[in-house]
Design a protein around this motif. Structure first.
Motif, short mmCIF file in Angstrom:
data_model
loop_
_atom_site.label_atom_id
_atom_site.label_comp_id
_atom_site.label_asym_id
_atom_site.label_seq_id
_atom_site.Cartn_x
_atom_site.Cartn_y
_atom_site.Cartn_z
N ASN A 97 0.84 -1.19 0.00
CA ASN A 97 0.00 0.00 0.00
C ASN A 97 0.89 1.25 0.00
OD1 ASN A 97 0.88 0.40 2.66
ND2 ASN A 97 -1.06 -0.24 3.58
N GLN A 99 1.60 3.29 2.22
CA GLN A 99 2.42 3.44 3.43
C GLN A 99 3.55 2.42 3.48
OE1 GLN A 99 -1.15 3.35 3.62
NE2 GLN A 99 -0.97 5.59 3.39
N LEU A 103 0.41 -5.74 1.09
CA LEU A 103 -0.95 -6.11 0.73
C LEU A 103 -1.02 -7.60 0.42
CD1 LEU A 103 -2.15 -3.17 -1.57
CD2 LEU A 103 -2.72 -3.57 0.84
N HIS A 133 -8.73 -4.21 -6.13
CA HIS A 133 -7.67 -3.22 -5.91
C HIS A 133 -7.04 -2.79 -7.23
CE1 HIS A 133 -4.19 -1.31 -3.93
NE2 HIS A 133 -3.46 -1.94 -4.82
N TYR A 137 -7.34 1.08 -9.21
CA TYR A 137 -6.20 1.97 -9.46
C TYR A 137 -5.65 1.89 -10.87
CZ TYR A 137 -6.30 2.73 -4.45
OH TYR A 137 -6.71 3.08 -3.18
N ARG A 238 -1.90 -8.68 6.19
CA ARG A 238 -2.21 -7.63 5.24
C ARG A 238 -2.24 -6.26 5.92
NH1 ARG A 238 -5.00 -7.15 0.19
NH2 ARG A 238 -6.05 -5.14 0.04
N GLU A 239 -1.60 -5.28 5.28
CA GLU A 239 -1.57 -3.88 5.69
C GLU A 239 -1.01 -3.70 7.10
OE1 GLU A 239 -4.81 -1.34 3.60
OE2 GLU A 239 -5.84 -3.09 4.43
N GLY A 263 4.59 2.39 -2.42
CA GLY A 263 5.20 1.90 -1.19
C GLY A 263 6.72 1.91 -1.20
#
Length: 390
Positions: A97, A99, A103, A133, A137, A238-239, A263
């Motif tokens: 992601n 940050q 993912l 996802h 995007y 995840r995340e 990322g």
């Protein structure tokens, strides 16, 4: 009688990144019997065969096809799709992601149809989520996204402890393995850890052929755990986890020389500072009345019950309080994987950290059972291949 798969405990070397006596987990004598009692009827899987193949039903495929698919992937994965030598087979990588948190861990393959056509192999429970996802995007990029039905293609893991090379002929018998547009197989050598074997993509219900026996995916999982290879979002949270904490770097999934991708900033900063405080490590469970194990062994005769430990159960020191030493991720029988805090559970020296590791420290997992508090000891081991990645 089949020989046991073992991983010797590493002793201090020149490198600080080694695990001597790390982790453990405690359970009183009365609880030890209770933990094994509900599972004695469900025997643990046997040792994995030395030479075998297994279908990985825990993995599914997403198809990307169109002129902009390669450009899109280059901007969202940690590996490089434009190396000096064009890719002829699949490779391991990850989606992050913004940050810099993980993912999905994936394998990506040229799909054998033509330029700009890719297959993304991902955790089956995450396939729809990752497809959404990608669609969200892709913006105006020109490519199609489609989740493949399970009947369309299957992925197989093949291994032979004595074999060093694989060929299409040896895997499908008649040499007619599907080829991608550059002449490579639709598959790849699994380079995440030494001895992981090969991944092969076959259409429909077709199976690999050759002088190997078919086995279950449980055998594949046991091999992964003994080698310290996490996979899927039950084991790579995840995340939450950084790619380096998830060993994506050690498993060859990150190219630090490629251009921008989602990322990248935190990933590059972590790489250059060299500060990775946690890693996913293989662990071994044992009872409170047992001595600390000195090597990682899968013992199918031991009804320890790794499967019932709640995911992300905190690891703590035995008879001591303090910060959490790690999290349980998953296991089979008496082995599994945990996200371990290195300066507490191993003798790894972390820059800027004082280090709280002591050789005889033992660690435990505690969780709420059906009618009582349950405990087991747990010990972590650093795989030898981690040392070659320093």
């Amino acid at each position: 009688m089949k020989s046991q798969l073992t991983l010797p405990l590493l002793r201090p070397l020149v490198r600080p990144y080694i695990c001597t006596n790390c982790l453990s987990r405690s359970i009183p004598r009365s609880v030890a019997t209770t933990i094994s009692r509900p599972y004695t009827s469900n025997r643990n899987p046997p040792h994995p065969p030395q030479s075998a193949y297994a279908q990985l039903s825990s993995r599914r495929f997403i198809s990307l096809s169109g002129p902009d698919s390669t450009h899109y992937l280059q901007g969202v994965i940690t590996a490089n799709l434009s190396p000096p030598v064009p890719r002829k087979s699949g490779f391991y990588t990850a989606f992050l992601n913004a940050q810099g948190r993980l993912l999905n861990d994936v394998f990506i393959y040229p799909d054998g149809i033509g330029e700009g056509n890719w297959l993304i192999e991902v955790d089956a429970k995450e396939v729809e989520r990752l497809a959404k996802h990608i669609k969200r995007y892709k913006l105006r990029a020109k490519f199609e996204v489609r989740v493949l039905d399970v009947e369309e293609k299957g992925v197989w893991s093949l291994w032979d402890e004595g074999r060093k090379e694989w060929t299409a002929h040896s895997l499908v018998g008649d040499g007619s393995a599907q080829k991608n547009e550059r002449g490579g197989e639709v598959g790849c050598d699994d380079m995440r850890a030494p001895g992981m074997g090969k991944r092969l993509i076959l259409p429909g219900t077709r199976k690999p052929e050759g002088e190997m026996e078919e086995t279950s995916e449980e055998s594949y999982r046991i091999r992964r755990y003994l080698k310290g290879v996490p996979e899927g979002q039950d084991e790579l949270i995840r995340e939450s986890a950084l790619p380096q904490e998830s060993n994506i770097d050690f498993m060859g999934g990150i190219d630090y020389r490629k251009g921008c991708y989602v990322g990248q900033e935190l990933t590059i900063r972590t790489h250059h500072t060299g500060v990775v405080r946690k890693r996913v490590l293989p662990v071994m469970l044992y009872g409170v009345d047992e001595s600390m194990p000195q090597s990682l062994k899968y013992l199918p005769e031991k009804e320890v019950g790794a499967e019932v430990i709640p995911r992300e159960t905190s690891i703590g020191r035995v008879e001591k309080r303090g910060r959490s030493a790690g999290k349980w991720l998953g296991g089979v029988g008496n082995i599994g994987l945990s996200l371990c805090r290195l300066e507490i559970m191993t003798d790894v020296q972390i820059p800027g950290e004082g280090g709280g590791y002591k050789e005889n420290d033992e660690f435990k997992l505690e969780w709420e059972g059906s009618d009582r508090q349950e405990m087991l000891k747990v010990k972590a081991f650093v795989p030898p291949w981690h040392l070659t990645k320093q």
